[in-house]
Design a protein around this motif. Structure first.
Motif, PDB file in Angstrom:
ATOM      1  N   VAL A  28       1.344  -1.374   4.774  1.00  8.76           N
ATOM      2  CA  VAL A  28       2.146  -0.713   3.540  1.00  8.76           C
ATOM      3  C   VAL A  28       1.358  -0.731   2.372  1.00  8.76           C
ATOM      4  O   VAL A  28       0.615  -1.746   2.113  1.00  8.76           O
ATOM      5  CB  VAL A  28       3.374  -1.425   3.209  1.00  8.76           C
ATOM      6  CG1 VAL A  28       4.211  -1.393   2.034  1.00  8.76           C
ATOM      7  CG2 VAL A  28       4.393  -1.694   4.467  1.00  8.76           C
ATOM      8  N   THR A  29       1.183   0.527   1.536  1.00  4.96           N
ATOM      9  CA  THR A  29       0.621   0.567   0.514  1.00  4.96           C
ATOM     10  C   THR A  29       1.340   1.072  -0.756  1.00  4.96           C
ATOM     11  O   THR A  29       2.261   2.054  -0.447  1.00  4.96           O
ATOM     12  CB  THR A  29      -0.657   1.593   0.525  1.00  4.96           C
ATOM     13  OG1 THR A  29      -1.517   1.133   1.747  1.00  4.96           O
ATOM     14  CG2 THR A  29      -1.556   1.570  -0.679  1.00  4.96           C
ATOM     15  N   VAL A  30       1.697   0.338  -1.741  1.00  3.68           N
ATOM     16  CA  VAL A  30       2.150   0.676  -2.865  1.00  3.68           C
ATOM     17  C   VAL A  30       1.328   0.896  -3.988  1.00  3.68           C
ATOM     18  O   VAL A  30       0.551   0.361  -4.425  1.00  3.68           O
ATOM     19  CB  VAL A  30       3.399  -0.413  -3.380  1.00  3.68           C
ATOM     20  CG1 VAL A  30       4.198   0.008  -4.546  1.00  3.68           C
ATOM     21  CG2 VAL A  30       4.138  -1.046  -2.088  1.00  3.68           C
ATOM     22  N   PHE A  31       1.458   2.222  -4.777  1.00  4.22           N
ATOM     23  CA  PHE A  31       0.754   2.632  -5.665  1.00  4.22           C
ATOM     24  C   PHE A  31       1.868   2.510  -7.008  1.00  4.22           C
ATOM     25  O   PHE A  31       3.069   3.096  -7.213  1.00  4.22           O
ATOM     26  CB  PHE A  31       0.494   4.135  -5.765  1.00  4.22           C
ATOM     27  CG  PHE A  31      -0.509   4.227  -4.751  1.00  4.22           C
ATOM     28  CD1 PHE A  31      -1.848   4.223  -4.851  1.00  4.22           C
ATOM     29  CD2 PHE A  31      -0.406   4.880  -3.475  1.00  4.22           C
ATOM     30  CE1 PHE A  31      -2.987   4.274  -4.081  1.00  4.22           C
ATOM     31  CE2 PHE A  31      -1.278   4.975  -2.511  1.00  4.22           C
ATOM     32  CZ  PHE A  31      -2.576   5.050  -2.582  1.00  4.22           C
ATOM     33  N   LEU A 168       2.395 -10.556   3.053  1.00  5.36           N
ATOM     34  CA  LEU A 168       2.652  -9.853   4.493  1.00  5.36           C
ATOM     35  C   LEU A 168       1.807  -9.036   4.785  1.00  5.36           C
ATOM     36  O   LEU A 168       1.911  -8.280   5.812  1.00  5.36           O
ATOM     37  CB  LEU A 168       4.124  -9.322   4.411  1.00  5.36           C
ATOM     38  CG  LEU A 168       5.140 -10.362   4.255  1.00  5.36           C
ATOM     39  CD1 LEU A 168       6.514  -9.528   3.811  1.00  5.36           C
ATOM     40  CD2 LEU A 168       5.454 -11.167   5.496  1.00  5.36           C
ATOM     41  N   GLY A 169       0.835  -8.800   4.037  1.00  6.82           N
ATOM     42  CA  GLY A 169      -0.611  -7.995   4.495  1.00  6.82           C
ATOM     43  C   GLY A 169      -0.389  -6.456   3.740  1.00  6.82           C
ATOM     44  O   GLY A 169      -1.305  -5.731   4.033  1.00  6.82           O
ATOM     45  N   GLY A 170       0.624  -6.256   2.928  1.00  8.91           N
ATOM     46  CA  GLY A 170       0.617  -5.158   2.290  1.00  8.91           C
ATOM     47  C   GLY A 170      -0.563  -4.930   1.064  1.00  8.91           C
ATOM     48  O   GLY A 170      -0.863  -6.018   0.755  1.00  8.91           O
ATOM     49  N   LYS A 171      -0.533  -3.771   0.471  1.00  7.46           N
ATOM     50  CA  LYS A 171      -1.457  -3.694  -0.448  1.00  7.46           C
ATOM     51  C   LYS A 171      -0.664  -2.968  -1.832  1.00  7.46           C
ATOM     52  O   LYS A 171       0.225  -2.082  -1.469  1.00  7.46           O
ATOM     53  CB  LYS A 171      -2.531  -2.577  -0.179  1.00  7.46           C
ATOM     54  CG  LYS A 171      -3.521  -3.098   0.850  1.00  7.46           C
ATOM     55  CD  LYS A 171      -4.621  -2.138   1.129  1.00  7.46           C
ATOM     56  CE  LYS A 171      -5.506  -2.361   2.030  1.00  7.46           C
ATOM     57  NZ  LYS A 171      -6.592  -1.297   2.260  1.00  7.46           N
ATOM     58  N   ILE A 172      -1.132  -3.500  -2.915  1.00  8.12           N
ATOM     59  CA  ILE A 172      -0.313  -2.912  -4.208  1.00  8.12           C
ATOM     60  C   ILE A 172      -1.647  -2.456  -5.043  1.00  8.12           C
ATOM     61  O   ILE A 172      -2.462  -3.000  -5.513  1.00  8.12           O
ATOM     62  CB  ILE A 172       0.342  -3.863  -5.004  1.00  8.12           C
ATOM     63  CG1 ILE A 172       1.514  -4.434  -4.058  1.00  8.12           C
ATOM     64  CG2 ILE A 172       0.934  -3.312  -6.394  1.00  8.12           C
ATOM     65  CD1 ILE A 172       2.441  -5.429  -4.915  1.00  8.12           C
TER      66      ILE A 172
END
Length: 377
Positions: A28-31, A168-172
């Motif tokens: 998951v990547t959140v911009f 949890l391993g996601g990126k923001i």
């Protein structure tokens, strides 16, 4: 199967979706550009059951959203996060102009409690009863007490979700993202990432949805509404477990157990994306609040917040697959009820990614009404 998920917009919808998808092991990547984000600038009142709005799809979302908060907070607790500062249930007092309006609340509660057990006890309060619940309040009007009414601190919720996503391993990525099209394929570009691909893409940037889709030839029915509020704070107010006060007008009085009382928020339709604090508008908010909380002038404003909500022209929610784009969905137009319906919508989209099914009826939410694909390239 692990999917590569991209979400543009790290407010309440996007962050909830990202949390649940990262929790399930997806990439998951959140911009999240973050400027003007309504969630961070808001305090949500979770008490949707007594609105006079006749929009059934909207009510479906807010009533389901109110129920979902219990699961939402429990999931965060199970993952080791403290939710005490995020979501508090100490009841809601709705000040009404007439006894007849109070009776309508009581009738609505009876009709809705089976489907919405979170409502809890509902009863009429006299003017004297109101000050027993919150001594700072004075009223010459009757009121309705709703035991299950709650409140959400937008800033605290987003901070916790963003931490959880990353844990949890996601990126923001704190950058402004753009959509681009090449040989029929959609990809995302930012100043630091020239080309970012995805298996599933959610667009949840509030009023920024227009700027994302218009370059691709879409006409988007979304406008910005400015909201302002201010914060008072006193040590005597800590851990009082006072209820939310919803009087007529814009000046809701929202006490939190950390000693803050939040007043607001405004609904300004003519300010576009203007994020400047307007002292004159805050003065009007204070004037309104003084009718119910005479001591409001005894306390200095410790903080002012400004954000922009997203609205469609008919105030309905925009949700669904973007016409003519594969694996791209959009959620926007939540307006001032975003903190109520937003987590439920984010969770539902996560379920759609996981299971190819969600509880959103396409016929009830015709996205083609708000995103016109006629000129899409």
């Amino acid at each position: 199967m692990v999917k590569k998920i991209v979400i543009i917009g790290g407010g309440i919808v996007g962050s909830t979706a990202a949390y649940y998808l990262a929790r399930s092991g997806h990439t998951v990547t959140v911009f999240d550009h973050g400027v003007g984000q309504a969630t961070r600038a808001s305090a949500g009142i979770i008490c949707p059951w007594f609105s006079l709005r006749r929009n059934k799809p909207w009510y479906f979302l807010v009533s389901k959203g109110a129920e979902f908060y219990h699961q939402f907070m429990q999931d965060l607790k199970d993952d080791g996060y403290n939710t005490d500062a995020i979501y508090q249930i100490d009841g809601t007092i709705m000040i009404r102009n007439t006894d007849k309006r109070v009776q309508k609340d009581l009738d609505q509660a009876e009709a809705k409690q089976e489907a919405s057990p979170s409502i809890g006890e509902v009863k009429k309060l006299s003017t004297e009863d109101i000050s027993d619940y919150l001594p700072l309040i004075e009223s010459d009007h009757p009121a309705t007490w709703v035991e299950g009414g709650g409140r959400v601190h937008g800033d605290a919720l987003i901070d916790t979700l963003h931490q959880a996503i990353q844990d949890l391993g996601g990126k923001i990525i704190r950058e402004k993202a753009q959509l681009k099209k090449e040989s029929g394929d959609i990809y995302i570009s930012t100043p630091s990432v020239a080309k970012h691909n995805f298996n599933r893409l959610l667009l949840s940037p509030g009023p920024g949805l227009t700027n994302l889709l218009e370059p691709l030839g879409y006409k988007v029915d979304i406008r910005a509404q400015k909201g302002q509020l201010f914060v008072l704070k006193h040590t005597d107010w800590i851990d009082q477990h006072w209820p939310v006060i919803m009087p007529p007008g814009q000046s809701d009085i929202i006490p939190f157990n950390n000693g803050e009382i939040i007043i607001g928020a405004t609904h300004e339709d003519d300010q576009g994306d203007n994020l400047d604090v307007d002292e004159a508008v805050l003065h009007e908010l204070r004037d309104e609040a003084r009718k119910w909380m005479p001591s409001v002038d005894d306390h200095d404003i410790v903080e002012s917040k400004v954000g922009t909500r997203a609205h469609t022209s008919d105030f309905s929610v925009l949700v669904g697959a973007v016409p003519n784009l594969d694996n791209v969905w959009a959620i926007s137009g939540l307006g001032s009820s975003g903190l109520t319906s937003g987590p439920f919508l984010g969770y539902q989209w996560a379920q759609l990614v996981e299971t190819d099914a969600w509880d959103i009826n396409k016929e009830a939410f015709p996205i083609e009404k708000y995103i016109q694909a006629n000129n899409a390239q």
